[in-house]
Motif scaffolding. Sequence first.
Motif, PDB file in Angstrom:
ATOM      1  N   ASP A 156       0.832  -1.209   0.000  1.00  0.00           N
ATOM      2  CA  ASP A 156       0.000   0.000   0.000  1.00  0.00           C
ATOM      3  C   ASP A 156       0.863   1.254   0.000  1.00  0.00           C
ATOM      4  O   ASP A 156       0.566   2.232  -0.694  1.00  0.00           O
ATOM      5  CB  ASP A 156      -0.927   0.006   1.217  1.00  0.00           C
ATOM      6  N   LEU A 198       2.455   1.735  -3.491  1.00  0.00           N
ATOM      7  CA  LEU A 198       1.472   2.247  -4.451  1.00  0.00           C
ATOM      8  C   LEU A 198       1.100   3.690  -4.142  1.00  0.00           C
ATOM      9  O   LEU A 198       0.952   4.519  -5.047  1.00  0.00           O
ATOM     10  CB  LEU A 198       0.225   1.365  -4.434  1.00  0.00           C
ATOM     11  N   ALA A 205      -1.947  -0.521  -9.105  1.00  0.00           N
ATOM     12  CA  ALA A 205      -2.807  -0.779  -7.951  1.00  0.00           C
ATOM     13  C   ALA A 205      -3.932  -1.750  -8.288  1.00  0.00           C
ATOM     14  O   ALA A 205      -4.501  -2.373  -7.388  1.00  0.00           O
ATOM     15  CB  ALA A 205      -3.391   0.535  -7.433  1.00  0.00           C
ATOM     16  N   ALA A 251       0.516  -6.830  -7.359  1.00  0.00           N
ATOM     17  CA  ALA A 251       0.528  -5.402  -7.039  1.00  0.00           C
ATOM     18  C   ALA A 251       1.929  -4.942  -6.657  1.00  0.00           C
ATOM     19  O   ALA A 251       2.370  -3.853  -7.052  1.00  0.00           O
ATOM     20  CB  ALA A 251      -0.459  -5.113  -5.910  1.00  0.00           C
ATOM     21  N   ALA A 293       4.124  -2.140  -8.697  1.00  0.00           N
ATOM     22  CA  ALA A 293       4.646  -0.936  -8.051  1.00  0.00           C
ATOM     23  C   ALA A 293       6.159  -0.843  -8.206  1.00  0.00           C
ATOM     24  O   ALA A 293       6.703   0.225  -8.518  1.00  0.00           O
ATOM     25  CB  ALA A 293       4.258  -0.933  -6.574  1.00  0.00           C
TER      26      ALA A 293
END
Length: 720
Positions: free
Chosen positions: A198, A201, A307, A377, A381
């Motif tokens: 998270d 991203l 994402a 993901a 990234a």
Amino acid sequence: MPSRPCPVCGSDVDPIRAPAVVAYADGLRYLCNRECRTRFLEGERTHESFRPPVIVAPRKDPHTGIIRTHDPAALDPLSRPEQPEIHEVSPPWIGLGAAGVGAILSFFGAVPFVAMASAAATLASVIAAAFGSRLAQRDIGAAAWLAAPLGASLAAVGALLGTLEGAETWASLFGAAFAAAIVNGRIFLDERARQPIDHALANLTALLPEKARVPVDEGSHGELALSEVDAAGLRTGEEVLCIAGEVVPVDGVTLGGSASVLPHPAARLPVTRRAGEPVLAGARVTEGALRLVATRVGPERAIARAARFGTDAGPKTSPGVRRAQRVSFFGGLLAALAGVLALGMGAGLPAALSAVGAVLLAAPLVSLWRAATLPLAAAGASAAARGITFASGAQLERAGRVGVCALSTRGTVTEGEFEVMELHPTGGANAARVLSLVTGAENAVGDTPIGRAIARYAKSENVAPAMVRRAQRLPGRGVTALTPDGESLVIGNRQLLLDEGVSIAVADDEAGRAEARGDTVLFVGIDGRVRAVLALSDPVRPGSRAAVQRLFDLGIEVVLLSGDHRTTAATLARQIDVVNVRAELLPEARGDEVRRLRDTGVEVAVVGHPDSEDTALAEADTAIILGAAGAEGDGRTVALTTHDIRDAAGALFIAHAAREVANRATLVAAIAGSLVIVAAALAFAGPAAAALAGALIDAYALPSGARLLRRVDLRVPAPA
């Protein structure tokens, strides 16, 4: 010379002894150290005392917000996006506390009121866990997310009923409370496992500005009218202007201007972008101004797509994610069937509820989903931060299956800039006349790397180009024309001269010596006879050997595609340790060669430039296009901001690593989870043991994305 203030930190700098200097057209900038130089190139110029001269100050209409200016450099940069704050994930103290209360009260479960209080505390802990992360529930789905909390709830109810009936002891209440604590811990582990991805991203998307400048019109006096708009409202095809210090808000292609740009988020050295060249959203302009047309906007921008790599729907969905969806679905059915089996085999309702709860606690549905999606993901990234953009999660996984990588020689393995090593006349030909005719013919067919090299050589020899007629370029073969005297002129490879009826026998030995050195050879035929041999050198790019070795380490077979003679191609191949060579291929034949490689049943990647390798790239399963990040592409494209083949190898490393990590974590979660579910259904594992086994599976599978981030950081350094 008097001291000057450092434009970044303001410290006094002696111009004669300055540790770092940056040269611009308007003068020099003296910086106190290399760190300040890096910050200066990134646009930080707090103490900049010099300002470029402004022809006419920009005028902004207070009603429309439109700015009119003669010089974009007169504008102040738009505000920079702020980096997101990083918040540490807090342990679920409420849920753990409630479970602890339930565990303590369980020791006094012989008292009915205390037993009910223990079960109530356990249920409160479960409720806190179930509603602790709404975002995760949306990602995974309520059914999969609530399986473990529901299992702990059933275990608590079964333990309470058994205690009230006198069939159970305090141990069942304690086991239910322990299972509830484990469920809270698993949710905390999931949040901690997601946090690095998270953050990665968020750091990417935070680079993208909220505002953009859109040209409105150009006045009759040369004024450029600009309107500041929300970047989220931009559409494909609209023009955008970016000046020094600003971040490019869209993927686009430069229409005009020339600027120094940090081309991707991890870049440290600026590169020049000119008209016709693509630019990636998130690139920072360090000097000059760019006017570009948007090719992708909003969530379709390359660094914003990462994402969604684990959640894309339709054809963009990764096969691994689809498998995880099916495994989760059928795993849920297996858990339900096992629960029914446990319910039927249970000796009474309390035991049956505990068995069903154990089955639900054992089902690793969250682990299966995260193991399939988080590595994608994380890979997206990591790649985007390095200027590597995948079209979708499905394409990223497909790149991870590549078994053969075809490399073009010129401009990919080599620098793509030729130098004339020698011109050897034959048959008593005049070298100056031959060079003049060749230069004129190459100039007449347009700008090419070979043409530029010949023009430089002619200039060094003080030879002017001749005025030839009817010049025609034959891609991959050479050039034909007519001399001023009307004689036929043929410049190209062996096959072209033979097709034009020109024998090359007298020049073959000289050509062979040049080809043995790895030079590209051009024969020159005039009036039906070979008159000269041109040898041109195109050196191997630094890092090509390292890139090929990385591909070998991944178990990928490397094939060299070349239009050169087999001797030249073999010499180049030996320099990078490639054995499999396809030589003397015309541009259109390279696509056929790639198709033959695909017919063997292996996934094939092609690395090259779109202008010279169109047919080969079009036939590839994965097309890795150098210097194309920001341009339009299809669903098979991996685009790079650089022209470095090492970044192409890095892209395949990231894709292979993501697929390997996801497959391994998914397989472990599926097999181990199935075994624990069966054990729970057959009453070999109670709720506490099943919850603990599920937590161990989560501890391995959930951090798979974070492990991949660390692996990529160690193995794929960010390109300059």
